[in-house]
Structure formats: C-alpha cells, structure tokens
Scaffold this motif. Structure first.
Motif, mmCIF file in Angstrom:
data_model
loop_
_atom_site.group_PDB
_atom_site.id
_atom_site.type_symbol
_atom_site.label_atom_id
_atom_site.label_comp_id
_atom_site.label_asym_id
_atom_site.label_seq_id
_atom_site.Cartn_x
_atom_site.Cartn_y
_atom_site.Cartn_z
ATOM 1 N N SER A 4 -7.210 -7.542 -0.381
ATOM 2 C CA SER A 4 -6.214 -6.383 -0.438
ATOM 3 C C SER A 4 -4.955 -6.574 -0.913
ATOM 4 C CB SER A 4 -6.231 -5.930 0.996
ATOM 5 O OG SER A 4 -5.007 -4.957 1.047
ATOM 6 N N PRO A 51 -8.386 -1.849 -3.179
ATOM 7 C CA PRO A 51 -8.921 -1.148 -4.486
ATOM 8 C C PRO A 51 -10.335 -1.692 -4.885
ATOM 9 C CG PRO A 51 -6.666 -1.804 -4.758
ATOM 10 C CD PRO A 51 -7.153 -2.421 -3.383
ATOM 11 N N GLY A 70 -6.928 -3.738 -9.388
ATOM 12 C CA GLY A 70 -5.949 -2.772 -8.790
ATOM 13 C C GLY A 70 -5.926 -1.393 -9.089
ATOM 14 N N ARG A 78 -5.309 -7.740 -4.954
ATOM 15 C CA ARG A 78 -5.274 -6.502 -5.808
ATOM 16 C C ARG A 78 -4.381 -5.686 -5.871
ATOM 17 N NH1 ARG A 78 -11.831 -5.301 -5.270
ATOM 18 N NH2 ARG A 78 -12.692 -7.417 -5.218
ATOM 19 N N LEU A 79 -3.637 -5.514 -4.545
ATOM 20 C CA LEU A 79 -2.469 -4.463 -4.600
ATOM 21 C C LEU A 79 -1.104 -5.036 -5.469
ATOM 22 C CD1 LEU A 79 -2.674 -2.717 -1.032
ATOM 23 C CD2 LEU A 79 -2.885 -1.737 -3.279
ATOM 24 N N ASN A 137 -1.489 -7.085 -8.021
ATOM 25 C CA ASN A 137 -1.725 -7.074 -9.201
ATOM 26 C C ASN A 137 -1.062 -5.677 -9.968
ATOM 27 O OD1 ASN A 137 -3.022 -9.538 -9.191
ATOM 28 N ND2 ASN A 137 -5.366 -8.547 -9.103
ATOM 29 N N ILE A 138 -1.626 -4.644 -9.235
ATOM 30 C CA ILE A 138 -1.226 -3.263 -9.794
ATOM 31 C C ILE A 138 0.364 -3.136 -9.476
ATOM 32 C CG2 ILE A 138 -1.760 -1.928 -7.569
ATOM 33 C CD1 ILE A 138 -2.553 -1.020 -11.457
ATOM 34 N N ASP A 184 0.964 -1.361 0.075
ATOM 35 C CA ASP A 184 0.003 -0.095 -0.012
ATOM 36 C C ASP A 184 0.830 1.143 -0.079
ATOM 37 O OD1 ASP A 184 0.583 -0.962 2.647
ATOM 38 O OD2 ASP A 184 -0.701 0.781 3.268
ATOM 39 N N PRO A 192 -1.289 3.380 -4.182
ATOM 40 C CA PRO A 192 -2.747 2.625 -4.117
ATOM 41 C C PRO A 192 -3.512 2.721 -3.122
ATOM 42 C CG PRO A 192 -0.555 1.304 -4.404
ATOM 43 C CD PRO A 192 -0.217 2.608 -3.711
#
Length: 242
Positions: free
Chosen positions: A221, A47, A52, A224-225, A227-228, A29, A43
C-alpha cells in the motif's frame, strides 16, 4: 451538500490507516489527485496496478450510485471533463463501478457512490477478462449473468444511465465497450473489481481490509501510493521500496 457522519468518503482521512506512519510516510491515501465542484479523486488505498495508477472518483455529496447523475447534462459534462483530465495525465483508463441503491446491503465496502479508474491496461481486453471473472473466474459461487454492450461516445455517465433500472449493478467500461450486471437480488460480493484486477496484475488477491495486520499488504500500500504521489508531484515515476 449532504454528508453522512460515519462515511469515509464524506470525511476524507477518517478511516484509520496507521501503517503509513510505521513506514515514515504521511497519509498518502488522502492525496488530492483531482477535484471539481462536485467530485473528488484520490488514490485507492491498495492500488491494483503496482505503479499506483488506480484511483477512486466520488461525489462530494452522499449518494449511492453514479447512474442517477446521467440525466443531468451539466454533471455529465463535468464528470466527462474530469475523466478526460485523468486520461491526459495517466493514459487510457478503465472504469469500474459497483453501484448500490441503499445502505447496508452487506455486499459493498462503502455505501457512498464511487468508481474505480485503473490505468496501464491499454492493449488488454479487460471487458473479456472481467466477463471470465464474473463467469466463475472468481469462484464457482460467483457466477453473475451479464451483458456486453456498446458504450458510444466515451460518455460514461450517459451510457450507464440508459442501462439503469433502479437495481444495484456492476458496470465496467473500456473504450467503446461495457459490461453490465443488473443485481436485482443483491448477490454480487464485495470487492469484485479489486479482487479481479489484483489477480490480473499480481496473480494473487491483495485485500485492503487486512491492512495493517498483513505486513505485505501494508508495505505494498505504502509503496504503490508513494509511486503515484511522487509521479503527481514531480512528473516522474519512482519505484519505491520499503
């Protein structure tokens, strides 16, 4: 630059999120998506878009809203360039800000100015969707009078600045249109953006405040984080599972 000692946006990483370590990852994060002289992008902790593409943009100095910046052409230009860079990398974005005017109104999670930018929404009319959400879609106790207005020239700060009358607000901008709620009585509840957009993408509300006690939210959490962050580091999208 003015900073406030207990503010998680003044001191990135100060808010404890132990769930990353539980899944064998660093503090995703705090990953720096983008930074300029006066602003940072990181981020969102949970998300709304499962891939993400949901970021927080915030000033390095401790202020309560973005509307106050709109009269400064240098800041307007700086932030406009920042949003342009984000869209070049992540595609068209929708901007959401719940702007305050002071500390402690009990309806914001963090009293440091920040706006959400969410990607993956091209082809969807999010202004109409959010109009439905703030007209009872989030509950009959959440009906907020609002206006849908033109947002010319894709100039977020100037468009917002012209609407601001010194009261807390919710502002959403997508392309040439915006939704504006003037919250003079400070009635807008916390996390309107997050609750509405989690419902849009996932059909249910995922509450970051329940991390790490809620294992599902903690797992999402991290996933998804990851991923980005991997997208930013490697230029490719990887769908993680934990």
């Amino acid at each position: 630059m003015e900073k406030k000692g207990n503010c998680p946006f003044c001191f990135i990483g100060s808010y404890p999120f132990p769930h990353f370590k539980e899944f064998g990852r660093a503090r995703l994060d705090t990953f720096p998506i983008l930074e300029t002289d006066n602003f940072q992008v990181k981020p969102d902790i949970l998300p709304a878009n499962p891939d993400g593409r949901h970021f927080l943009v915030f000033p390095k100095t401790h202020v309560h809203n973005f509307a106050q910046f709109g009269g400064n052409p240098l800041v307007v230009d700086e932030l406009g360039r920042l949003v342009y860079q984000l869209e070049q990398k992540f595609g068209p974005l929708v901007i959401f800000e719940h702007g305050g005017v002071n500390e402690g109104n009990n309806h914001q999670s963090v009293y440091h100015a920040h706006f959400h930018v969410i990607g993956g929404l091209q082809g969807y009319d999010i202004i109409s969707y959010m109009s439905d959400m703030v007209s009872g879609g989030l509950g009959q106790d959440e009906i907020y009078p609002h206006r849908i207005l033109p947002a010319p020239n894709y100039d977020f700060l100037s468009n917002l600045h012209h609407r601001f009358n010194g009261y807390p607000y919710l502002y959403i901008e997508q392309g040439p249109w915006a939704l504006y709620i003037e919250d003079g009585l400070e009635q807008i509840k916390s996390q309107v953006t997050q609750r509405a957009m989690h419902n849009f993408f996932s059909g249910k509300i995922l509450d970051w405040k329940k991390i790490p006690k809620n294992e599902e939210f903690a797992r999402e959490s991290v996933r998804r984080l990851a991923n980005i962050v991997d997208w930013c580091l490697g230029g490719e999208y990887n769908s993680h599972r934990f």
